[in-house]
Design an enzyme around this catalytic site. Structure first.
Site, PDB file in Angstrom:
ATOM      1  N   ILE A  13      29.545  11.073  43.494  1.00  0.00           N
ATOM      2  CA  ILE A  13      28.376  11.009  44.235  1.00  0.00           C
ATOM      3  C   ILE A  13      28.123  12.168  45.043  1.00  0.00           C
ATOM      4  CG2 ILE A  13      27.053   9.522  45.877  1.00  0.00           C
ATOM      5  CD1 ILE A  13      28.687   7.380  45.156  1.00  0.00           C
ATOM      6  N   ILE A  60      40.560  16.459  54.475  1.00  0.00           N
ATOM      7  CA  ILE A  60      39.963  15.999  55.775  1.00  0.00           C
ATOM      8  C   ILE A  60      40.828  15.244  56.747  1.00  0.00           C
ATOM      9  CG2 ILE A  60      37.691  15.311  54.795  1.00  0.00           C
ATOM     10  CD1 ILE A  60      38.572  12.241  54.979  1.00  0.00           C
ATOM     11  N   THR A 134      30.643   1.327  51.296  1.00  0.00           N
ATOM     12  CA  THR A 134      30.355   0.310  50.047  1.00  0.00           C
ATOM     13  C   THR A 134      30.164  -0.924  50.380  1.00  0.00           C
ATOM     14  OG1 THR A 134      31.593  -0.449  48.136  1.00  0.00           O
ATOM     15  CG2 THR A 134      33.015   0.071  49.964  1.00  0.00           C
ATOM     16  N   ASP A 135      29.453  -1.584  49.422  1.00  0.00           N
ATOM     17  CA  ASP A 135      29.009  -3.105  49.458  1.00  0.00           C
ATOM     18  C   ASP A 135      30.392  -3.948  49.604  1.00  0.00           C
ATOM     19  OD1 ASP A 135      29.700  -2.887  46.749  1.00  0.00           O
ATOM     20  OD2 ASP A 135      27.914  -3.603  46.232  1.00  0.00           O
ATOM     21  N   GLU A 136      31.566  -3.127  48.945  1.00  0.00           N
ATOM     22  CA  GLU A 136      32.820  -4.150  48.721  1.00  0.00           C
ATOM     23  C   GLU A 136      33.425  -4.502  50.199  1.00  0.00           C
ATOM     24  OE1 GLU A 136      35.715  -2.823  45.848  1.00  0.00           O
ATOM     25  OE2 GLU A 136      34.129  -2.216  44.631  1.00  0.00           O
ATOM     26  N   TYR A 160      41.500  -0.988  48.574  1.00  0.00           N
ATOM     27  CA  TYR A 160      40.351  -0.063  48.757  1.00  0.00           C
ATOM     28  C   TYR A 160      39.322  -0.522  49.723  1.00  0.00           C
ATOM     29  CZ  TYR A 160      35.822   1.964  47.600  1.00  0.00           C
ATOM     30  OH  TYR A 160      34.678   2.547  47.689  1.00  0.00           O
ATOM     31  N   LYS A 164      38.168   1.128  53.445  1.00  0.00           N
ATOM     32  CA  LYS A 164      36.633   1.637  53.743  1.00  0.00           C
ATOM     33  C   LYS A 164      36.333   0.759  54.925  1.00  0.00           C
ATOM     34  CE  LYS A 164      34.440   3.816  51.735  1.00  0.00           C
ATOM     35  NZ  LYS A 164      34.090   5.627  52.159  1.00  0.00           N
ATOM     36  N   ASP A 290      43.195 -10.080  33.932  1.00  0.00           N
ATOM     37  CA  ASP A 290      42.220  -9.450  34.991  1.00  0.00           C
ATOM     38  C   ASP A 290      42.917  -8.682  35.963  1.00  0.00           C
ATOM     39  OD1 ASP A 290      39.881  -9.916  36.496  1.00  0.00           O
ATOM     40  OD2 ASP A 290      39.686 -11.819  36.612  1.00  0.00           O
TER      41      ASP A 290
HETATM   42  P1  NAD Z   1      35.081  10.027  43.702  1.00  0.00           P
HETATM   43  O1  NAD Z   1      36.501   9.510  43.791  1.00  0.00           O
HETATM   44  O2  NAD Z   1      34.396  10.508  42.578  1.00  0.00           O
HETATM   45  O3  NAD Z   1      34.989  11.396  44.606  1.00  0.00           O
HETATM   46  C1  NAD Z   1      35.880  11.548  45.816  1.00  0.00           C
HETATM   47  C2  NAD Z   1      36.039  12.951  46.166  1.00  0.00           C
HETATM   48  O4  NAD Z   1      36.786  12.973  47.546  1.00  0.00           O
HETATM   49  C3  NAD Z   1      36.925  13.592  45.121  1.00  0.00           C
HETATM   50  O5  NAD Z   1      36.057  14.775  44.767  1.00  0.00           O
HETATM   51  C4  NAD Z   1      38.363  13.946  46.002  1.00  0.00           C
HETATM   52  O6  NAD Z   1      38.804  15.408  45.681  1.00  0.00           O
HETATM   53  C5  NAD Z   1      37.589  14.037  47.402  1.00  0.00           C
HETATM   54  N1  NAD Z   1      38.765  13.560  48.264  1.00  0.00           N
HETATM   55  C6  NAD Z   1      39.505  12.608  48.273  1.00  0.00           C
HETATM   56  N2  NAD Z   1      40.585  12.810  49.268  1.00  0.00           N
HETATM   57  C7  NAD Z   1      40.027  13.840  49.971  1.00  0.00           C
HETATM   58  C8  NAD Z   1      40.682  14.274  51.141  1.00  0.00           C
HETATM   59  N3  NAD Z   1      41.519  13.680  51.791  1.00  0.00           N
HETATM   60  N4  NAD Z   1      40.017  15.384  51.774  1.00  0.00           N
HETATM   61  C9  NAD Z   1      38.846  16.081  50.982  1.00  0.00           C
HETATM   62  N5  NAD Z   1      38.501  15.630  49.878  1.00  0.00           N
HETATM   63  C10 NAD Z   1      39.116  14.417  49.670  1.00  0.00           C
HETATM   64  O7  NAD Z   1      34.330   8.965  44.666  1.00  0.00           O
HETATM   65  P2  NAD Z   1      32.872   8.703  44.541  1.00  0.00           P
HETATM   66  O8  NAD Z   1      32.395   7.654  43.621  1.00  0.00           O
HETATM   67  O9  NAD Z   1      31.941  10.109  44.546  1.00  0.00           O
HETATM   68  O10 NAD Z   1      32.377   8.035  46.026  1.00  0.00           O
HETATM   69  C11 NAD Z   1      32.033   8.797  47.102  1.00  0.00           C
HETATM   70  C12 NAD Z   1      32.059   7.968  48.321  1.00  0.00           C
HETATM   71  O11 NAD Z   1      31.122   6.756  47.868  1.00  0.00           O
HETATM   72  C13 NAD Z   1      33.406   7.284  48.679  1.00  0.00           C
HETATM   73  O12 NAD Z   1      33.661   6.957  50.000  1.00  0.00           O
HETATM   74  C14 NAD Z   1      33.074   5.805  48.105  1.00  0.00           C
HETATM   75  O13 NAD Z   1      34.082   4.986  48.779  1.00  0.00           O
HETATM   76  C15 NAD Z   1      31.812   5.714  48.148  1.00  0.00           C
HETATM   77  N6  NAD Z   1      31.197   4.790  47.365  1.00  0.00           N
HETATM   78  C16 NAD Z   1      31.292   4.770  45.927  1.00  0.00           C
HETATM   79  C17 NAD Z   1      30.644   4.015  45.010  1.00  0.00           C
HETATM   80  C18 NAD Z   1      30.664   4.287  43.488  1.00  0.00           C
HETATM   81  O14 NAD Z   1      30.481   3.360  42.948  1.00  0.00           O
HETATM   82  N7  NAD Z   1      31.212   5.596  43.147  1.00  0.00           N
HETATM   83  C19 NAD Z   1      29.955   2.963  45.572  1.00  0.00           C
HETATM   84  C20 NAD Z   1      30.138   2.652  46.627  1.00  0.00           C
HETATM   85  C21 NAD Z   1      30.638   3.712  47.781  1.00  0.00           C
HETATM   86  O1  DAU Z   2      30.810  -1.861  44.833  1.00  0.00           O
HETATM   87  C1  DAU Z   2      30.796  -0.389  45.236  1.00  0.00           C
HETATM   88  C2  DAU Z   2      32.437   0.021  44.662  1.00  0.00           C
HETATM   89  O2  DAU Z   2      32.177   0.171  43.047  1.00  0.00           O
HETATM   90  C3  DAU Z   2      32.604   1.227  44.975  1.00  0.00           C
HETATM   91  O3  DAU Z   2      33.023   1.311  46.294  1.00  0.00           O
HETATM   92  C4  DAU Z   2      33.884   1.918  44.311  1.00  0.00           C
HETATM   93  O4  DAU Z   2      34.457   3.063  44.855  1.00  0.00           O
HETATM   94  C5  DAU Z   2      33.773   1.828  42.874  1.00  0.00           C
HETATM   95  O5  DAU Z   2      34.708   2.135  42.086  1.00  0.00           O
HETATM   96  C6  DAU Z   2      33.052   0.556  42.316  1.00  0.00           C
HETATM   97  O6  DAU Z   2      34.039  -0.338  42.338  1.00  0.00           O
HETATM   98  P1  DAU Z   2      34.401  -1.537  41.072  1.00  0.00           P
HETATM   99  O7  DAU Z   2      35.653  -2.047  41.331  1.00  0.00           O
HETATM  100  O8  DAU Z   2      32.888  -2.527  41.124  1.00  0.00           O
HETATM  101  O9  DAU Z   2      34.064  -0.480  40.125  1.00  0.00           O
HETATM  102  P2  DAU Z   2      34.805  -0.360  38.515  1.00  0.00           P
HETATM  103  O10 DAU Z   2      34.244   0.540  37.836  1.00  0.00           O
HETATM  104  O11 DAU Z   2      36.590  -0.065  38.791  1.00  0.00           O
HETATM  105  O12 DAU Z   2      34.768  -1.819  37.795  1.00  0.00           O
HETATM  106  C7  DAU Z   2      33.567  -2.476  37.652  1.00  0.00           C
HETATM  107  C8  DAU Z   2      33.656  -3.761  37.064  1.00  0.00           C
HETATM  108  O13 DAU Z   2      34.296  -3.682  35.680  1.00  0.00           O
HETATM  109  C9  DAU Z   2      34.531  -4.696  37.801  1.00  0.00           C
HETATM  110  O14 DAU Z   2      34.340  -5.993  38.041  1.00  0.00           O
HETATM  111  C10 DAU Z   2      35.944  -4.304  37.092  1.00  0.00           C
HETATM  112  C11 DAU Z   2      35.585  -4.333  35.897  1.00  0.00           C
HETATM  113  N1  DAU Z   2      36.432  -3.524  34.884  1.00  0.00           N
HETATM  114  C12 DAU Z   2      36.704  -2.198  35.350  1.00  0.00           C
HETATM  115  C13 DAU Z   2      37.531  -1.189  34.590  1.00  0.00           C
HETATM  116  C14 DAU Z   2      37.791  -0.142  34.832  1.00  0.00           C
HETATM  117  C15 DAU Z   2      36.650  -4.128  33.620  1.00  0.00           C
HETATM  118  O15 DAU Z   2      36.430  -5.133  33.146  1.00  0.00           O
HETATM  119  N2  DAU Z   2      37.458  -3.048  32.959  1.00  0.00           N
HETATM  120  C16 DAU Z   2      37.967  -1.939  33.260  1.00  0.00           C
HETATM  121  O16 DAU Z   2      38.728  -1.023  32.606  1.00  0.00           O
END
Ligand code: NAD
Ligand code: DAU
Length: 360
Positions: A13, A60, A134-136, A160, A164, A290
Site C-alpha cells: 500500500i 521504526i 485494519t478492519d481485523e 496480527y 494492530k 483451514d
Molecule cells: P506490506 O507487508 O506489503 O508492507 C509492509 C512494509 O513495511 C514493507 O515494505 C516492510 O519492509 C516494511 N516494514 C516492516 N517492518 C518494518 C520496520 N520495523 N521498520 C520499517 N519498515 C518496516 O504491508 P501492506 O499490505 O502494504 O500494509 C501496509 C499497512 O496497511 C500495514 O500497517 C497493514 O497492517 C495495513 N493494512 C493492510 C491491508 C492489506 O490488505 N494489505 C489491509 C488493512 C490494513
Molecule cells: O482485512 C484487512 C487485512 O486483510 C489486512 O489487515 C492484512 O494485512 C491483509 O493481509 C488481509 O488479511 P487476510 O487474512 O484477510 O488476507 P489474506 O490475503 O491472507 O487472506 C484472504 C482470505 O483468503 C482469508 O479468508 C484467508 C483466505 N486464504 C488466504 C490464503 C493466503 C485462502 O483461502 N488461501 C490462501 O492461500
C-alpha cells in the site's frame, strides 16, 4: 509543497501511495523502510531520479534514526504503513508482529511527540500523524451482523490483529494524553498492483499462471471486503487534507465476496487472457486445511468517510481485478524478484502441512 515521512513505503500500500503522491504532486516523500521480505526495492525504481523522493533504509524501532530523520527533513506529516502484515505468518511466528507493530509504532509515536513539541505553534497545529490500520481489529462477523463502524468494540482474533489493535490504542492514547494530532484509518482487504504474493489474490494469480494448485482454506465461504489500493490511497489523502484531528475512519470497497468467488473470478479472467488449451484454471482449485482461528466475515461501513469527506471507492471488482491481473502479467521481472528462495521457503512452511481436503 508539503513533506510526508512515510514508513513502510516499499510495501504494497505504501508504494502505491508514494507513486500516486509523486504523480499528483501531493507532497515530497521521505520513505523509511526496513526492507523486510515483503518489500522489493525495485518497486520504486522509477523514482530514483526524482528529487522529491528520498529513500532511507531503517527500522521504526530505531529511535536514533527516527530523531535524526525528523531533525533533518522536518516533515509536515508522518504516515505509518510499516508493519508485519500477513495473518498466517503471525500464527506461525508472532514475535516480529509485536516488535514492529506494537513496539515500533510506540517508538515512532515517541519520536514524533518530541519532534512535534519543538515545532512553532503554526507548524504544530498543521502537523498530522496518520496511522494505517485494519478492519481485523474488530474481529469476526456473522452473516447477518451489521458492518463494522468506527465505534464497533475491538475484538482482535489473530496475533496480527491483536498487534494492530495494540498499535491503534497507543496512537489513540498519544492524542488523548499529549494532544499529538493523530488520525487512524481502518481499512478492509486491499488488492491491486505490487502486492506480495503471500496474500490471496496475487498468490492465486501466480499459482494459476504456473499451473500450481490454488489453495482455498476451509470451505471457501469466508467473506472479505475488497478495496482497490488506489481508491484507498485517495481516501488517505482526503483524510490528511480535511479531517479534524483525533478522528478514526473506516475505509472499505462496498465489495463483500466469499474467497471461493474471488478465486473463481480470477480463474475466469485468466481463461480469457491466457487460455490453456487443455484445461480451465478453475480445475486447479484445491480445498486445504483451514487457517487456525480463521475469521468468518469482515464488512466495513464506510458511511462516515463518505458523509464527512465525500469519498467513495471508484473501482468495481471486475475492473479492479482485471487491472491487477494485467499488472502481474506485464511485470515478470518484479514477480521473479519477489519469488526468491525465502518466498519458496515460506510457501513450503505454510502449505506443506495443509493436506488437501478435496480438489475442486
Ligand atoms: P506490506 O507487508 O506489503 O508492507 C509492509 C512494509 O513495511 C514493507 O515494505 C516492510 O519492509 C516494511 N516494514 C516492516 N517492518 C518494518 C520496520 N520495523 N521498520 C520499517 N519498515 C518496516 O504491508 P501492506 O499490505 O502494504 O500494509 C501496509 C499497512 O496497511 C500495514 O500497517 C497493514 O497492517 C495495513 N493494512 C493492510 C491491508 C492489506 O490488505 N494489505 C489491509 C488493512 C490494513
Ligand atoms: O482485512 C484487512 C487485512 O486483510 C489486512 O489487515 C492484512 O494485512 C491483509 O493481509 C488481509 O488479511 P487476510 O487474512 O484477510 O488476507 P489474506 O490475503 O491472507 O487472506 C484472504 C482470505 O483468503 C482469508 O479468508 C484467508 C483466505 N486464504 C488466504 C490464503 C493466503 C485462502 O483461502 N488461501 C490462501 O492461500
Amino acid at each position: 509543497m508539503q513533506k510526508f515521512l512515510v514508513t513502510g513505503g516499499v510495501g504494497f500500500i505504501g508504494s502505491n501511495f508514494i507513486l500516486k503522491a509523486r504523480k499528483e504532486q501531493w507532497a515530497n516523500i521521505i520513505n523509511l523502510d526496513k526492507l523486510t521480505y515483503a518489500s522489493n526495492p525495485q518497486t520504486l525504481a522509477q523514482l530514483q531520479d526524482d528529487p522529491g523522493y528520498h529513500f532511507v533504509c531503517g527500522d521504526i524501532n530505531n529511535i536514533e534514526i527516527l530523531h535524526s530523520l525528523l531533525e533533518q527533513y522536518q516533515p509536515d506529516v508522518i504516515i505509518n504503513f510499516a508493519a508485519e502484515s500477513h495473518v498466517d505468518r503471525s500464527i506461525l511466528s508472532p514475535q516480529e508482529f509485536i516488535q514492529t507493530n506494537v513496539l515500533g509504532t510506540f517508538q515512532l509515536l515517541e519520536a514524533s511527540k518530541i519532534y512535534w513539541e519543538k515545532l512553532s505553534p503554526q507548524q504544530r497545529s498543521q502537523f498530522r500523524f496518520l496511522h494505517i490500520s485494519t478492519d481485523e481489529v474488530y474481529g469476526s462477523l456473522n452473516p447477518a451482523d451489521p458492518a463494522f463502524q468506527e465505534d464497533t468494540p475491538y475484538a482482535p482474533n489473530s496475533p496480527y490483529a491483536a498487534s494492530k489493535a495494540g498499535s491503534d490504542h497507543l496512537v489513540r492514547a498519544y492524542y488523548h494524553t499529549y494532544g499529538l494530532p493523530t488520525l487512524i484509518t481502518n481499512c478492509s482487504n486491499n488488492y491491486g498492483p505490487r502486492q506480495f504474493p503471500e496474500k490471496l489474490i496475487p498468490l492465486i494469480i501466480l499459482n494459476a499462471l504456473h499451473d500450481k494448485p490454488l489453495p482455498i482454506y476451509g470451505d471457501g465461504q469466508n467473506i472479505r471486503d475488497w478495496l482497490y489500493v488506489v481508491d484507498h490511497c485517495e481516501a488517505l489523502y482526503l483524510v490528511l487534507q480535511h479531517s479534524l484531528i483525533g478522528e478514526i475512519y473506516n475505509i472499505g470497497g462496498n465489495n463483500e465476496q466469499t474467497n471461493l468467488t474471488v478465486v473463481e473470478r480470477i480463474c475466469a479472467i485468466l481463461d480469457e487472457l491466457v487460455p490453456k488449451s487443455n484445461f480451465r484454471h478453475s480445475s486447479l482449485m484445491t480445498f486445504v486445511k483451514d487457517r487456525p482461528g480463521h475469521d468468518r466475515r469482515y464488512a466495513i461501513d464506510c458511511s462516515k468517510i463518505s458523509r464527512k469527506l465525500n469519498w467513495q471507492p471508484k473501482e468495481d471488482f471486475d475492473s479492479g481485478l482485471l487491472k491487477t491481473i494485467r499488472w502481474y502479467l506485464s511485470h515478470p521481472t518484479w514477480v521473479k524478484q519477489v519469488q526468491s528462495g525465502a518466498y519458496q521457503s515460506w510457501v513450503k512452511q505454510n502449505y506443506a502441512d495443509r493436506i488437501t481436503v478435496r480438489s475442486h
